[in-house]
Design a protein around this motif. Sequence first.
Motif, PDB file in Angstrom:
ATOM      1  N   GLU A  49      95.755  29.731 -72.044  1.00  0.00           N
ATOM      2  CA  GLU A  49      96.784  30.236 -72.950  1.00  0.00           C
ATOM      3  C   GLU A  49      97.694  29.115 -73.398  1.00  0.00           C
ATOM      4  OE1 GLU A  49      98.238  32.619 -69.893  1.00  0.00           O
ATOM      5  OE2 GLU A  49      96.225  33.518 -69.848  1.00  0.00           O
ATOM      6  N   TYR A  58     101.475  28.677 -75.123  1.00  0.00           N
ATOM      7  CA  TYR A  58     102.727  29.288 -75.578  1.00  0.00           C
ATOM      8  C   TYR A  58     103.528  28.246 -76.357  1.00  0.00           C
ATOM      9  CZ  TYR A  58     101.780  33.082 -72.345  1.00  0.00           C
ATOM     10  OH  TYR A  58     101.198  34.147 -71.698  1.00  0.00           O
ATOM     11  N   ASP A  94     102.867  33.563 -77.413  1.00  0.00           N
ATOM     12  CA  ASP A  94     101.461  33.294 -77.146  1.00  0.00           C
ATOM     13  C   ASP A  94     100.795  33.070 -78.501  1.00  0.00           C
ATOM     14  OD1 ASP A  94      98.768  33.311 -76.552  1.00  0.00           O
ATOM     15  OD2 ASP A  94      98.968  34.854 -75.002  1.00  0.00           O
ATOM     16  N   ARG A 127      97.973  33.214 -79.512  1.00  0.00           N
ATOM     17  CA  ARG A 127      96.945  34.195 -79.888  1.00  0.00           C
ATOM     18  C   ARG A 127      97.556  35.410 -80.582  1.00  0.00           C
ATOM     19  NH1 ARG A 127      94.012  34.637 -74.167  1.00  0.00           N
ATOM     20  NH2 ARG A 127      96.233  34.729 -73.694  1.00  0.00           N
ATOM     21  N   ASP A 128      98.845  35.648 -80.295  1.00  0.00           N
ATOM     22  CA  ASP A 128      99.502  36.824 -80.868  1.00  0.00           C
ATOM     23  C   ASP A 128     100.046  36.578 -82.277  1.00  0.00           C
ATOM     24  OD1 ASP A 128      98.953  38.082 -78.544  1.00  0.00           O
ATOM     25  OD2 ASP A 128     100.950  37.804 -77.668  1.00  0.00           O
TER      26      ASP A 128
END
Lengths: 226, 296
Positions: A58, A60, A65, A67-68
Amino acid sequence: MINFNNVTKVYKSGTEALKNVNLAIKKGEFAFVIGPSGSGKSTMIKLIMKEEEPTGGELYVNGLDTRDVDRYEIPTYRKKIGVVFQDFKLLPNKTAYQNVAFALRVTNTHGRQIRKMVPQLLAVVGLLDKANDWPGELSGGEQQRVVIARAIANNPDLLIADEPTGNLDPRTSLEIMNLMYKINQMGTTVLVATHDKSIVDTFKQRVIVLDEGRVTRDIPEGRYVV
Amino acid sequence: MWYRMYILGEVITNLNKNRVLTITSIFTIFLMLLLVGVFGIFLMNISYNSEYMNDMLEIKIFIVPGADEYREERIWEALVEDDRIRHLEFESNEQAFEKAKEIYDEEMLASLGPEILPASYTVRLKDDAVLKDFVLFAEGLPDVYTVDYHTESFEFALSLSRWVNIVSGGLAILLGTLSLFLISNTVRLAMASRVDEVIIMKYIGATESRIRLPFMLEGVTIGFTGAILAVLLVSYIYNQIFNWFITKGTEEVFISGLRLIGVKETVLVVLFSFFTLGIMLGTFGSFIAIRKNLRV
Ligand SMILES: Nc1ncnc2c1ncn2[C@@H]1O[C@H](COP(=O)(O)OP(=O)(O)O)[C@@H](O)[C@H]1O
Ligand SMILES: [Mg+2]
């Protein structure tokens, strides 16, 4: 500010550019990422810019994140990150002033605001007197200063630079690095990827050493020792 | 607002850079609209005159002047029996005289009476294809003085409008496609010459729509410019035709009594449809180019 959590990046070609990278860069920090060519520095930056996606782990950035961050949220996300890249040149048909104004304009800043901010930004990088010069009339170092002014135009939280002194002589390189440090002192987190060891040594800032996609050393206020 | 004005300046500068393709695109749109305009106005006028055209399908059977009611009745009976007829109407010589009064000078008719005009039957057929046969039949009836009909000019106008429809429709589609292709190529070229700019915009955090906007506007500007030129030329031409028509046209034109739609109404329709078409083509043309070449 930036958190690499066991991040791996394998390109479609099969190249493993990053292997289980764990890294935390705090708000307001100044950090170098150093390593030989092909060690994965640019890949790290591409992941931060969301130009590439991690294939494992992941990442950040600014508490998010990556990916979000949806496709349509990318512009807002990138507005918070200033970039100085090798292939991120000045537009040759615009003056120094216009190049900086361009960054504000395409992010829908009002004209009055632009006219107020561009001189301030050029003053920060010490080029107010060359506002109306064309890129062709500026030296390499001066061009890079304009690029930096453009990168910080939208007041980013984070400034990342990939080989910002790539084509510059040692003296000019030092000046550019000093400018980045000055911007860091004004509150912006700065991350510089470079293979220029001499520069790193003189600055005595945090140095993250990459080798073949792995973080091999992480030295606070470090010197780069081979 | 200022940065929007700035975009317009940007658009014009960039169109100017690819001048040849820009002008070609504008010219193609212009040609297409010109064609649509000329034939469109022609067809509009035909349908405007269709009422009159329908009158031309009427057959007027004139009865020998001075015929008495009995002889008129005899023709009526022959016609009423005929199942080719859809509509049958009698007009007495008095009625004809009243109508004539509306058209001609009272003084001219003052010394005359209704007896100078013939009574008539107006006939509309169920199927106009049998018109010629029917006319022969009517001419053969006793006490029929003459039979009036306009079949040839009408058939000519009808088939002409049909052909105009097909040919102009086909040509317009062809030119429309060509202009779409040219616009999307102009925009594609514009994008290729500004890859650096697009990359910078992406990194800086410009939204997709903001990056697309100048390219979109380039296509729209091409469509819009083509539309302006076409509106000007078509309006001018129609105005000329209209003026010619009302001064001496009516005497010379093959169908007298034809009317033209007013210049103002026509220009309004042309203005509206040309700008809609031009801007639509421009938008769509750039959309094609952007979708194919701009991955944000
Ligand atoms: N887009 C890509 N596709 C495939 N392989 C890539 C791509 N970008 C970089 N690489 C590979 O990933 C490795 C790391 O590259 P990079 O991150 O550019 O290193 P550096 O910036 O330290 O020179 C190299 O082996 C490089 O060839
Ligand atoms: Mg690199």
